[in-house]
Design a protein around this motif. Structure first.
Motif, PDB file in Angstrom:
ATOM      1  N   LEU A  63      -7.108   4.302  -2.904  1.00 51.23           N
ATOM      2  CA  LEU A  63      -8.269   3.485  -2.526  1.00 51.23           C
ATOM      3  C   LEU A  63      -8.182   3.068  -1.063  1.00 51.23           C
ATOM      4  O   LEU A  63      -9.194   3.042  -0.350  1.00 51.23           O
ATOM      5  N   ALA A  64      -6.971   2.757  -0.611  1.00 54.04           N
ATOM      6  CA  ALA A  64      -6.788   2.293   0.767  1.00 54.04           C
ATOM      7  C   ALA A  64      -6.836   3.440   1.771  1.00 54.04           C
ATOM      8  O   ALA A  64      -7.579   3.376   2.756  1.00 54.04           O
ATOM      9  N   TYR A  65      -6.086   4.516   1.513  1.00 50.24           N
ATOM     10  CA  TYR A  65      -5.881   5.533   2.546  1.00 50.24           C
ATOM     11  C   TYR A  65      -6.867   6.691   2.479  1.00 50.24           C
ATOM     12  O   TYR A  65      -7.387   7.118   3.506  1.00 50.24           O
ATOM     13  N   ARG A  66      -7.117   7.257   1.311  1.00 52.68           N
ATOM     14  CA  ARG A  66      -8.140   8.300   1.203  1.00 52.68           C
ATOM     15  C   ARG A  66      -9.500   7.686   0.929  1.00 52.68           C
ATOM     16  O   ARG A  66     -10.521   8.370   0.961  1.00 52.68           O
ATOM     17  N   HIS A  68      -1.770  12.229  -6.546  1.00 53.96           N
ATOM     18  CA  HIS A  68      -0.774  11.206  -6.190  1.00 53.96           C
ATOM     19  C   HIS A  68       0.030  10.809  -7.432  1.00 53.96           C
ATOM     20  O   HIS A  68       1.259  10.687  -7.378  1.00 53.96           O
ATOM     21  N   PHE A  69      -0.666  10.626  -8.540  1.00 57.46           N
ATOM     22  CA  PHE A  69       0.010  10.304  -9.803  1.00 57.46           C
ATOM     23  C   PHE A  69       0.980  11.415 -10.184  1.00 57.46           C
ATOM     24  O   PHE A  69       2.138  11.148 -10.544  1.00 57.46           O
ATOM     25  N   GLY A 118       1.970   7.524   5.886  1.00 61.58           N
ATOM     26  CA  GLY A 118       3.401   7.671   6.099  1.00 61.58           C
ATOM     27  C   GLY A 118       4.030   6.406   6.647  1.00 61.58           C
ATOM     28  O   GLY A 118       5.080   5.961   6.172  1.00 61.58           O
ATOM     29  N   ALA A 119       3.385   5.799   7.650  1.00 65.17           N
ATOM     30  CA  ALA A 119       3.922   4.586   8.280  1.00 65.17           C
ATOM     31  C   ALA A 119       3.991   3.428   7.291  1.00 65.17           C
ATOM     32  O   ALA A 119       4.886   2.588   7.364  1.00 65.17           O
ATOM     33  N   MET A 120       3.042   3.378   6.341  1.00 61.42           N
ATOM     34  CA  MET A 120       2.988   2.294   5.371  1.00 61.42           C
ATOM     35  C   MET A 120       4.254   2.216   4.519  1.00 61.42           C
ATOM     36  O   MET A 120       4.626   1.144   4.042  1.00 61.42           O
ATOM     37  N   HIS A 121       4.959   3.323   4.358  1.00 67.17           N
ATOM     38  CA  HIS A 121       6.158   3.319   3.516  1.00 67.17           C
ATOM     39  C   HIS A 121       7.330   2.588   4.165  1.00 67.17           C
ATOM     40  O   HIS A 121       8.329   2.298   3.509  1.00 67.17           O
ATOM     41  N   VAL A 135       1.149   5.329 -11.701  1.00 69.49           N
ATOM     42  CA  VAL A 135      -0.250   4.932 -11.920  1.00 69.49           C
ATOM     43  C   VAL A 135      -0.731   3.962 -10.842  1.00 69.49           C
ATOM     44  O   VAL A 135      -1.764   4.198 -10.194  1.00 69.49           O
ATOM     45  N   THR A 136       0.016   2.867 -10.649  1.00 68.68           N
ATOM     46  CA  THR A 136      -0.414   1.845  -9.689  1.00 68.68           C
ATOM     47  C   THR A 136      -0.510   2.372  -8.261  1.00 68.68           C
ATOM     48  O   THR A 136      -1.540   2.184  -7.603  1.00 68.68           O
ATOM     49  N   PRO A 137       0.539   3.046  -7.722  1.00 68.94           N
ATOM     50  CA  PRO A 137       0.400   3.607  -6.370  1.00 68.94           C
ATOM     51  C   PRO A 137      -0.715   4.641  -6.272  1.00 68.94           C
ATOM     52  O   PRO A 137      -1.414   4.702  -5.258  1.00 68.94           O
ATOM     53  N   GLY A 138      -0.879   5.443  -7.318  1.00 67.70           N
ATOM     54  CA  GLY A 138      -1.916   6.463  -7.304  1.00 67.70           C
ATOM     55  C   GLY A 138      -3.306   5.884  -7.138  1.00 67.70           C
ATOM     56  O   GLY A 138      -4.158   6.458  -6.456  1.00 67.70           O
ATOM     57  N   ILE A 139      -3.541   4.733  -7.735  1.00 66.65           N
ATOM     58  CA  ILE A 139      -4.855   4.085  -7.637  1.00 66.65           C
ATOM     59  C   ILE A 139      -4.977   3.273  -6.350  1.00 66.65           C
ATOM     60  O   ILE A 139      -5.895   3.470  -5.555  1.00 66.65           O
TER      61      ILE A 139
END
Length: 265
Positions: free
Chosen positions: A90-93, A153-154, A117-120, A82-86
């Motif tokens: 919001l940041a990348y798309r 993403h979720f 990808g780089a953010m990971h 849930v948290t990464p999906g939101i």
């Protein structure tokens, strides 16, 4: 680390939230199509992951299994899906892709995927996250809504959560995961996995592309999607610069960090 800079950018730039972040409704059939889109991409993600493991170590298996085994399923879902999906969408798309699309929508999708990808911060996740980020970018353009990419993403992360949850609560599977974590995956086994998954990855990618086209038609955005691949011959139209110093510096920092952590430390 991701959510705070996103909010700061939104406040400073005073951007149109509805347009930049794509806070719009989409066709109701996306509820069914998006999970199918994610499932179709799974073989491709598995293939890319297996290829990356020939050179680097897995950065997620042990972490995901440990998190899921020590928490209830709903807690793991909240933290890992849930948290990464939101936040990440919001940041990348949202902010990144929504800002770069004024220069070129296709370039915005590619840059958004690379930054995602780089953010990971590890080469293993970066390999498949870049491709997933770009596919989510096309999904955002097809639907005109960030809610579909949050949903996708979720679904993608939740599949990993469920698999990790089952693996950590079934004794036979738990022993297999622990053995794999301690001994690693043999190169021959990885090569065999790669060969097996190549045709499934190709078919899945074709199916995912077809679903993007279908969603574009359902949302009346198919002509906009086609326009992304046409060269604008109007010389009078000046578009914002795509490549910038902050973008290059951010990528250099991420890649430098990954090189140090993977091959030096």
């Amino acid at each position: 680390m991701i959510f705070v800079p996103t909010i700061i950018y939104i406040l400073i730039s005073k951007c149109d939230l509805r347009e930049t972040l794509r806070l719009k409704k989409t066709h109701w059939l996306a509820i069914i199509i998006v999970p199918a889109f994610v499932v179709a991409l799974e073989p491709l993600m598995t293939l890319i992951n297996a290829i990356s493991l020939l050179w680097v170590e897995s950065a997620t298996t042990e972490l995901a299994t440990g998190l899921v085994s020590n928490h209830k399923l709903w807690v793991s879902t909240l933290l890992m899906a849930v948290t990464p999906g939101i936040v990440e969408e919001l940041a990348y798309r949202g902010v990144i892709m929504g800002s770069y699309r004024y220069g070129s929508r296709l370039a915005a999708i590619i840059i958004g995927g690379i930054m995602f990808g780089a953010m990971h911060m590890n080469f293993n996740q970066m390999a498949y996250a870049m491709v997933l980020g770009m596919m989510l970018g096309f999904l955002a353009e097809a639907t005109g809504s960030i809610f579909t990419t949050m949903y996708a993403h979720f679904c993608f992360n939740e599949i990993s959560v469920i698999i990790s949850y089952i693996a950590s609560h079934v004794s036979v599977l738990k022993q297999m995961v622990e053995k794999q974590a301690s001994e690693g995956i043999a190169t021959d086994q990885l090569k065999q996995t790669i060969l097996i998954y190549i045709p499934f990855a190709f078919m899945g990618l074709c199916a995912a592309a077809a679903m993007i086209v279908l969603l574009a038609y359902l949302n009346g955005r198919h002509m906009d999607m086609l326009a992304m691949f046409r060269r604008n011959r109007n010389a009078e139209v000046k578009r914002p610069r795509i490549i910038s110093v902050p973008l290059v510096l951010a990528l250099c920092v991420c890649i430098g960090f990954m090189i140090i952590t993977e091959f030096v430390l």
